[in-house]
Scaffold this motif. Structure first.
Motif, PDB file in Angstrom:
ATOM      1  N   ASN A 158       0.840  -1.212   0.000  1.00  0.00           N
ATOM      2  CA  ASN A 158       0.000   0.000   0.000  1.00  0.00           C
ATOM      3  C   ASN A 158       0.872   1.258   0.000  1.00  0.00           C
ATOM      4  O   ASN A 158       0.607   2.220  -0.712  1.00  0.00           O
ATOM      5  N   THR A 161       2.675   1.693  -3.464  1.00  0.00           N
ATOM      6  CA  THR A 161       1.875   1.857  -4.685  1.00  0.00           C
ATOM      7  C   THR A 161       0.727   2.844  -4.507  1.00  0.00           C
ATOM      8  O   THR A 161      -0.003   3.124  -5.464  1.00  0.00           O
ATOM      9  N   ASN A 163      -1.992   2.356  -2.972  1.00  0.00           N
ATOM     10  CA  ASN A 163      -3.286   1.661  -2.923  1.00  0.00           C
ATOM     11  C   ASN A 163      -3.781   1.556  -1.490  1.00  0.00           C
ATOM     12  O   ASN A 163      -3.078   1.921  -0.554  1.00  0.00           O
ATOM     13  N   ASN A 164      -4.994   1.015  -1.361  1.00  0.00           N
ATOM     14  CA  ASN A 164      -5.521   0.793  -0.016  1.00  0.00           C
ATOM     15  C   ASN A 164      -6.118  -0.614   0.040  1.00  0.00           C
ATOM     16  O   ASN A 164      -7.297  -0.797   0.319  1.00  0.00           O
ATOM     17  N   PHE A 165      -5.273  -1.606  -0.249  1.00  0.00           N
ATOM     18  CA  PHE A 165      -5.741  -2.996  -0.247  1.00  0.00           C
ATOM     19  C   PHE A 165      -6.139  -3.406   1.165  1.00  0.00           C
ATOM     20  O   PHE A 165      -5.487  -3.020   2.126  1.00  0.00           O
ATOM     21  N   LYS A 187      -4.057  -3.370 -10.131  1.00  0.00           N
ATOM     22  CA  LYS A 187      -3.613  -2.119  -9.495  1.00  0.00           C
ATOM     23  C   LYS A 187      -2.150  -2.130  -9.066  1.00  0.00           C
ATOM     24  O   LYS A 187      -1.559  -1.078  -8.809  1.00  0.00           O
ATOM     25  N   ALA A 188      -1.573  -3.308  -8.901  1.00  0.00           N
ATOM     26  CA  ALA A 188      -0.181  -3.381  -8.433  1.00  0.00           C
ATOM     27  C   ALA A 188       0.422  -4.710  -8.835  1.00  0.00           C
ATOM     28  O   ALA A 188      -0.286  -5.693  -8.980  1.00  0.00           O
TER      29      ALA A 188
END
Length: 396
Positions: A158, A161, A163-165, A187-188
């Motif tokens: 997160n 990248t 993101n907010n996995f 997304k990644a």
């Protein structure tokens, strides 16, 4: 040192705290409790965690919340309870105490605060070596204790990248990994970041612009010198023995320790070696893996480093890929699951029933059995009972 100086320091620290990742533990804690203890290894970000709590809940100049560090010499002559009393008189509501064990009689002082100031909430940090309830009966029933761990691979990904996995339970991963992966891969690319995580992603100080392995070595020395010696109240002359033992266990790689040989090499008894191994495990420097149904004080079937970053810091040129991947596996599952040694190398039993094998997806000779879950590295995807190893980094 007047209270105002502490407030000024608090304001400065909160304004300058950089916490780019919202730690999962923040949402797991019941913040309504009055006495909260946060344990964790040195270097995993306990100070930042306290300051992040202050930042998310109070303005930096709000005098109802105060962060203090017991490293401050001011506390050598003054107890926590006395200080807390003055803080309450000024309208204080939440006291954040870092490195509480530096204060003599800290547990009695915290008990006093709890009894004298019913409107005060105390959140304190301490070493993972501390046995909060067993060694401090005065805190029984009043302290809620939590563990702050290093970054999971999910938190690291997160961060890298943007993101907010979300995190998943082990059952969700095992039953649904093909669908979960489809949410992540567009997304990644986990493969692009996994090796970096294995090398330096567990401890948040990779974010600082300093030599990571030097920093980690310094941290490991502090763990043995302060966390083990000071908190376990051992004599200084035993320090070199503990450090030598730790090094020998590290260089041996994940396997059963030869306790007699180790006792001979560091010139102490077998019982003391087992004691030291336990201390190193409490300090989160190593993990002890047992066959199902066995535990300490029996000899472990395997001793491994607590996480893969430590392996690179100690012997960078001798690190085996398989050992790294097994170390990652045990570390990822260690928070909420029981990991035992399997009957053969590379096999582990999780929660006493699930049989795992850690293996290389690129190995053409692998034969797959239906009774085993294969956690495979060198791949981003999985199918049926073959799951990509990196996804286990999404358990927290």
């Amino acid at each position: 040192m007047p209270m105002d100086a502490f407030f000024r320091t608090h304001t400065y620290l909160v304004e300058h705290t950089n916490a780019p990742v919202h730690r999962t533990l923040m949402d797991e804690i019941d913040w309504s409790d009055r006495m909260i203890g946060i344990k964790g290894t040195r270097g995993v970000g306990k100070t930042t965690f306290l300051l992040q709590y202050a930042k998310e809940n109070f303005a930096s100049t709000d005098k109802r919340c105060l962060y203090v560090n017991m490293n401050n010499f001011y506390f050598q002559g003054r107890g926590i309870a006395d200080f807390a009393g003055e803080f309450c008189k000024r309208g204080g509501k939440v006291l954040l105490i870092d490195q509480v064990f530096k204060q003599p009689e800290w547990s009695k002082e915290l008990r006093k605060c709890y009894d004298l100031y019913p409107n005060l909430k105390i959140i304190f940090t301490g070493s993972s070596v501390m046995r909060l309830k067993e060694e401090n009966p005065e805190l029984n029933g009043i302290v809620k204790s939590y563990n702050l761990r290093g970054f999971s691979f999910r938190e690291y990904l997160n961060l890298q990248t943007g993101n907010n996995f979300e995190a998943y339970t082990l059952d969700e991963i095992l039953n649904d990994h093909e669908r979960i992966i489809k949410k992540i891969l567009p997304k990644a690319s986990p493969a692009a970041h996994f090796q970096n995580y294995i090398h330096h992603g567990f401890y948040p100080f990779f974010l600082e612009h300093r030599n990571f392995s030097e920093n980690l070595l310094k941290t490991m020395n502090m763990m043995t010198e302060v966390d083990i010696l000071l908190i376990k109240q051992m004599e200084l002359k035993y320090l070199t023995k503990i450090k030598k033992l730790f090094y020998m266990l590290a260089v041996d790689g994940p396997k059963a320790p030869n306790v007699s040989q180790l006792a001979h090499d560091i010139q102490t008894s077998r019982a003391t070696v087992m004691n030291y191994i336990k201390n190193l495990a409490d300090a989160r420097l190593i993990n002890m893996i047992y066959p199902v149904g066995q535990e300490y004080p029996k000899k472990p079937a395997k001793v491994m480093m607590h996480n893969s970053n430590l392996m690179y810091a100690i012997y960078p040129n001798r690190v085996e890929k398989q050992d790294l991947m097994e170390t990652f596996f045990v570390n990822a599952l260690w928070k909420d699951h029981k990991v035992n040694n399997g009957a053969k190398a590379e096999y582990y039993i999780v929660d006493q029933v699930k049989k795992f094998r850690i293996c290389d997806a690129e190995n053409p000779k692998m034969r797959y059995n239906s009774d085993t879950i294969y956690a495979r590295y060198n791949t981003e995807v999985g199918k049926d009972n073959r799951i990509p190893l990196w996804l286990l980094g999404f358990l927290y």
